[in-house]
Scaffold this motif. Structure first.
Motif, PDB file in Angstrom:
ATOM      1  N   SER A 274       0.810  -1.217   0.000  1.00  0.00           N
ATOM      2  CA  SER A 274       0.000   0.000   0.000  1.00  0.00           C
ATOM      3  C   SER A 274       0.845   1.270   0.000  1.00  0.00           C
ATOM      4  O   SER A 274       0.354   2.347  -0.309  1.00  0.00           O
ATOM      5  N   VAL A 275       2.113   1.148   0.379  1.00  0.00           N
ATOM      6  CA  VAL A 275       2.964   2.336   0.430  1.00  0.00           C
ATOM      7  C   VAL A 275       4.056   2.301  -0.627  1.00  0.00           C
ATOM      8  O   VAL A 275       4.332   3.290  -1.295  1.00  0.00           O
ATOM      9  N   LEU A 276       4.658   1.100  -0.788  1.00  0.00           N
ATOM     10  CA  LEU A 276       5.850   1.032  -1.640  1.00  0.00           C
ATOM     11  C   LEU A 276       5.554   1.171  -3.126  1.00  0.00           C
ATOM     12  O   LEU A 276       6.454   1.365  -3.928  1.00  0.00           O
ATOM     13  N   TRP A 277       4.272   1.108  -3.501  1.00  0.00           N
ATOM     14  CA  TRP A 277       3.945   1.307  -4.921  1.00  0.00           C
ATOM     15  C   TRP A 277       4.485   2.642  -5.404  1.00  0.00           C
ATOM     16  O   TRP A 277       4.823   2.815  -6.562  1.00  0.00           O
ATOM     17  N   TYR A 278       4.616   3.592  -4.474  1.00  0.00           N
ATOM     18  CA  TYR A 278       5.082   4.911  -4.890  1.00  0.00           C
ATOM     19  C   TYR A 278       6.528   4.861  -5.375  1.00  0.00           C
ATOM     20  O   TYR A 278       6.955   5.698  -6.165  1.00  0.00           O
ATOM     21  N   GLU A 279       7.264   3.847  -4.922  1.00  0.00           N
ATOM     22  CA  GLU A 279       8.647   3.699  -5.395  1.00  0.00           C
ATOM     23  C   GLU A 279       8.675   3.483  -6.911  1.00  0.00           C
ATOM     24  O   GLU A 279       9.582   3.921  -7.594  1.00  0.00           O
ATOM     25  N   LEU A 280       7.638   2.778  -7.414  1.00  0.00           N
ATOM     26  CA  LEU A 280       7.560   2.549  -8.864  1.00  0.00           C
ATOM     27  C   LEU A 280       7.330   3.862  -9.600  1.00  0.00           C
ATOM     28  O   LEU A 280       7.862   4.087 -10.689  1.00  0.00           O
ATOM     29  N   VAL A 281       6.543   4.744  -8.994  1.00  0.00           N
ATOM     30  CA  VAL A 281       6.335   6.065  -9.594  1.00  0.00           C
ATOM     31  C   VAL A 281       7.673   6.777  -9.714  1.00  0.00           C
ATOM     32  O   VAL A 281       7.979   7.385 -10.742  1.00  0.00           O
ATOM     33  N   LYS A 282       8.488   6.650  -8.645  1.00  0.00           N
ATOM     34  CA  LYS A 282       9.811   7.283  -8.677  1.00  0.00           C
ATOM     35  C   LYS A 282      10.654   6.698  -9.813  1.00  0.00           C
ATOM     36  O   LYS A 282      11.360   7.429 -10.503  1.00  0.00           O
TER      37      LYS A 282
END
Ligand code: ADP
Ligand code: MG
Length: 847
Positions: free
Chosen positions: A823-831
């Motif tokens: 739920s949180v680490l998906w943002y790493e993919l955005v990076k």
């Protein structure tokens, strides 16, 4: 009268006098009592909500829940009070560091003390640039002129004389042998016997409360308090809606129960919605930031400057001492008549015997190295002084040796040449030489002399003299080593560096070239500036980076021109006359070492080491602090979403109040975690690698931009979906086991919180990297492990029944961990995609 007559006070006397007269302050500092502080904390809306919730528990006949609630309340009061106490302490330490100081004679030796520690009876020394800190009798004065306009409104400076030389017995209220607090020494030096201090001074009587100007809220503080208010209003509206919905959800309960349950769910939602961390983040981040800056030799006098620093787009700096080392040395000597000896001697005689100016010091050293001792130079009697002013840019001394009277003058060649009688040919030769030396980046000083037959023939002004030109001196003041690199950094960071100097244009341009300043050949001189209209200047400053032969008054116009072009201007200054420009600039920077007291008082920032690199470092830190505030605000916004939505959605889904994901207890528990996490972990985040490769931030930009807001909302909603979804699934599976469902949801939120702080530490760096940057930081480990340990305690100790939680099995724990990670680490993919895009753009540009 000689100085032996002054003995000053002894330490014991000072102690007694201090007890009797108190501090030399206009208004005694108010101390907020502990009780007052606590009162302050508990009148906040968040607090009132907590108390309401606790009271309801007691009314409900659940004193246990009420008690736990109260313990949490005490915990939150504790954290807030400690935080406030620490901030106050930091700010007070900063204030003390930048407090005005004064030289006094105590215990028979000269000491620098804080002006507020002066007592009547002290002997104090004042000199140019000092703001007189107390009323006192003039015991000795040497060309002492004081600007008393702050008291009398009289613009003209007053010449002070010592008590015994004062002949005027007139009934003038403002005395010539007396100095008044709050006035400004514009010239000369004096020894003063302190007579009255604090509110007993004339200044104090007027009651001008300048010193204790209240600390106004910073622009950011205003912005966030608006934000908090907005959230509070929304919370109030939702409070009512949720209350009503809850009421109709439980028709089978008794009326009072229905009422209490609806108030309780409303209160829970309101608690979850008010971002009361915002103001805390601001004060903590700004004051801690200022504290960290102080350790790096840059003293912030006004807290809002920490915010503004990150937005600086133009940096106007003095050349001498800031860009250069202020270590002058005589490089070249050129005599018109091939008489180097006379040239050197006159040059020395034109210096002050007690020289403190690095240039004069180097000149005297040069004389001594050539065998011309101080006795030869200063052996005669000094019968007149033509003082240096920024407008004149030259000065002179008249020495009498028996019947021999000599004027020794030195100054900028342009000015000295105007008062020299020279043949056209000699003038041409001299001018050619001046240009030659200037091109090498040397400061050129012309030296001239004049023999006078009788004392009565000494001219009143230097400009009335007719000098014989002795020759020229070329002085080198090399740029500081780090400056080249700093200019590069500034250029990359979109910060323009503008050099301002009293030196001539050729010298300035040569130095500018040496340090690789862009457009180093474009110069505006003081004379050109005088002729320019404001509009013209506004156009010209768009490309010119060097201002030469300026006087302090010009700085004001330069600042204005830049500001009108929409720039955020930082400006350095050290002289008395620099104060207005420093005040007008967005960031006024004074020099801690060579600056005058007045310039320090007008400044937002004091540079303790006078070093250009420190300014650049400070801008970098300003950007970092602002970045971290932005990250923290975004984080707080994000983390409140799963909490608020859970409280909002449950009644709408018709979930029984006793089975809610977050009971008021849990909301308080989460609040207890959020505050320290963001204010401790995010405050400590080091600067991102590209922080000095971005353009300066737009000063009008809101702290919560649409971009940050969108990101926060998406992140928050995903976290909400993960935690609430899992809880709901567990609850639907076994509706009697609410504690287990709740434990799953709460665990997911808490774990996600730990991950979120690290993910949101940077927009482009991966969480792992941010984490690694702080891997040696004990505090960060403490906070992260503290949260995990706290989670273990509430799940696996008897405390769990108090908190209405059930212990999770290993597989449930792993499931919760995986869900929260996703739920949180998906943002790493955005990076990752962001970085790839940036990379390809970069390689495209470099092709
Ligand atoms: P800066 O802004 O670079 O510090 P200043 O305002 O101190 O320059 O000096 C401007 C000019 O005034 C110098 O270039 C020099 O020509 C002249 N000047 C400065 N100090 C003295 C001095 N003590 N004696 C004679 N001339 C001076
Ligand atoms: Mg100077």
């Amino acid at each position: 009268m000689t100085e032996q007559h002054f003995q000053g006070l002894t330490s014991q006397e000072v102690k007694k006098l201090q007890e009797k007269f108190g501090k030399n302050e206009l208004v005694a500092e108010k101390k907020e009592s502990f009780l007052h502080k606590v009162l302050h904390v508990i009148t906040e809306p968040m607090f009132l909500l907590l108390i309401v919730a606790a009271t309801i528990y007691f009314i409900l006949g659940e004193p246990r829940d009420g008690a736990i609630m109260l313990i949490f309340v005490v915990g939150i009061i504790g954290i807030e009070t400690i935080q406030e106490w620490k901030t106050d302490k930091t700010l007070k330490a900063l204030k003390d560091l930048s407090a005005p100081q004064i030289k006094v004679l105590r215990d028979d030796c000269e000491k620098i003390i804080n002006s507020c520690d002066l007592v009547p009876g002290d002997i104090m020394f004042i000199s140019e640039g000092v703001k007189v800190p107390a009323d006192g009798v003039v015991m000795k004065a040497s060309t002492l002129a004081i600007d008393e306009s702050s008291l009398t409104g009289e613009a003209e400076a007053v010449w002070k004389v010592s008590k015994e030389n004062c002949d005027s017995n007139d009934a003038d209220y403002w005395r010539k042998d007396y100095c008044y607090a709050g006035t400004l020494v514009t010239q000369g030096t004096g020894i003063i016997l302190v007579d009255k201090i604090g509110s007993a001074t004339e200044y104090g009587k007027i009651g001008q409360d300048v010193i204790s100007a209240p600390d106004n809220p910073t622009p950011l503080q205003k912005q966030t308090s608006k934000l908090v208010k907005l959230c509070a209003i929304i919370a109030a509206v939702l409070f009512i809606i949720v209350g009503i919905v809850t009421y109709f959800n439980i028709p089978d309960h008794a009326f009072t129960d229905r009422l209490i349950e609806s108030i309780l769910s409303g209160v829970t939602l309101a608690m979850a919605m008010i971002p009361e961390e915002f103001p805390v983040i601001l004060t903590v981040f700004l004051s801690m930031g200022a504290w960290r800056l102080a350790k790096k030799h840059s003293l912030v006098r006004k807290l809002p400057s920490v915010e503004t620093l990150g937005a600086v787009s133009v940096l106007c700096v003095d050349k001498t001492g800031t860009i250069t080392m202020n270590k002058m040395s005589v490089r070249e000597v050129w005599s018109l008549k091939n008489d180097t000896n006379t040239l050197t001697k006159i040059m020395g005689m034109g210096c002050k015997p007690d020289a403190y100016d690095p240039m004069e010091k180097s000149m005297i050293t040069f004389c001594e190295e050539g065998g011309i001792t101080r006795d030869i130079l200063f052996g005669g009697e000094l019968v007149k002084e033509y003082a240096f002013t920024d407008e004149l840019k030259m000065m002179g001394h008249v020495w009498q040796n028996h019947s021999d009277i000599t004027v020794a003058a030195k100054g900028s060649p342009e000015r000295i040449l105007t008062i020299c009688s020279l043949t056209d040919n000699d003038r041409k030769i001299a001018e050619k030489k001046i240009l030659e030396m200037s091109k090498e980046g040397l400061r050129v000083i012309a030296v001239g002399q004049m023999k006078i037959s009788e004392e009565s023939n000494i001219p009143d002004k230097l400009t009335e003299c007719s000098l014989e030109l002795c020759g020229l001196i070329g002085l080198a003041d090399p740029p500081r080593e780090s400056v080249k690199e700093d200019i590069k950094t500034c250029t990359k960071a979109g910060v323009r560096v503008v050099m301002i100097t009293g030196d001539n244009g050729v010298t300035a341009s040569s130095i500018a070239r040496q340090i690789n300043m862009p457009n180093s050949d474009k110069i505006i001189t003081g004379d050109e500036l005088n002729k320019m209209s404001d509009e013209e200047l506004r156009e010209r400053v768009k490309e010119v980076n060097v201002f030469s032969r300026v006087v302090p008054e010009h700085k004001m116009r330069i600042v204005k021109a830049f500001k009108e072009n929409g720039e955020i201007v930082a400006m350095t200054g050290d002289g008395v006359n620099d104060a207005p420009a420093l005040k007008h600039a967005d960031i006024g920077i004074a020099m801690g070492k060579r600056g005058s007291e007045v310039s320090r008082e007008a400044a937002d920032l004091i540079l303790l080491d006078d070093n250009f690199s420190t300014i650049v470092e400070t801008i970098r830190d300003g950007r970092r602090i602002y970045d971290n505030i932005r990250k923290a605000i975004g984080y707080v916004f994000t983390i409140h979403i799963p909490i608020a939505f859970a409280s909002l959605l449950a009644p709408i889904l018709g979930i029984n109040p006793s089975s809610l994901l977050l009971l008021p207890l849990h909301v308080v528990l989460l609040e207890l975690v959020i505050d320290p996490t963001c204010s401790i972990v995010l405050e400590r985040q080091p600067a991102e690698d590209d922080i000095m490769e971005r353009a300066p931030r737009n000063a009008n930009e809101k702290i919560l931009t649409t971009k940050t807001l969108t990101k926060s909302i998406i992140q928050g909603v995903v976290m909400f979906g993960a935690s609430f979804g899992t809880y709901y699934a567990f609850l639907n599976n076994n509706s009697t086991n609410a504690p287990l469902a709740r434990a799953m949801g709460l665990t997911i939120i808490l774990l996600a919180n730990v991950l979120l702080v690290n993910v949101n530490s940077s927009d482009s760096d991966y969480a792992i990297k941010s984490f690694a940057k702080l891997k040696k930081d004990k505090v960060m480990w403490t906070v992260n492990f503290g949260t995990l340990a706290g989670l273990a305690v509430i799940l696996y100790t008897p405390l769990n029944s108090f908190l209405k939680l059930a212990p999770l099995s290993l597989s449930q724990l792993i499931l919760a961990a995986v869900i929260s990670a996703v739920s949180v680490l998906w943002y790493e993919l955005v990076k990752v995609t962001k970085n790839i895009r940036k990379q390809s753009k970069y390689s495209y540009l470099s092709q």
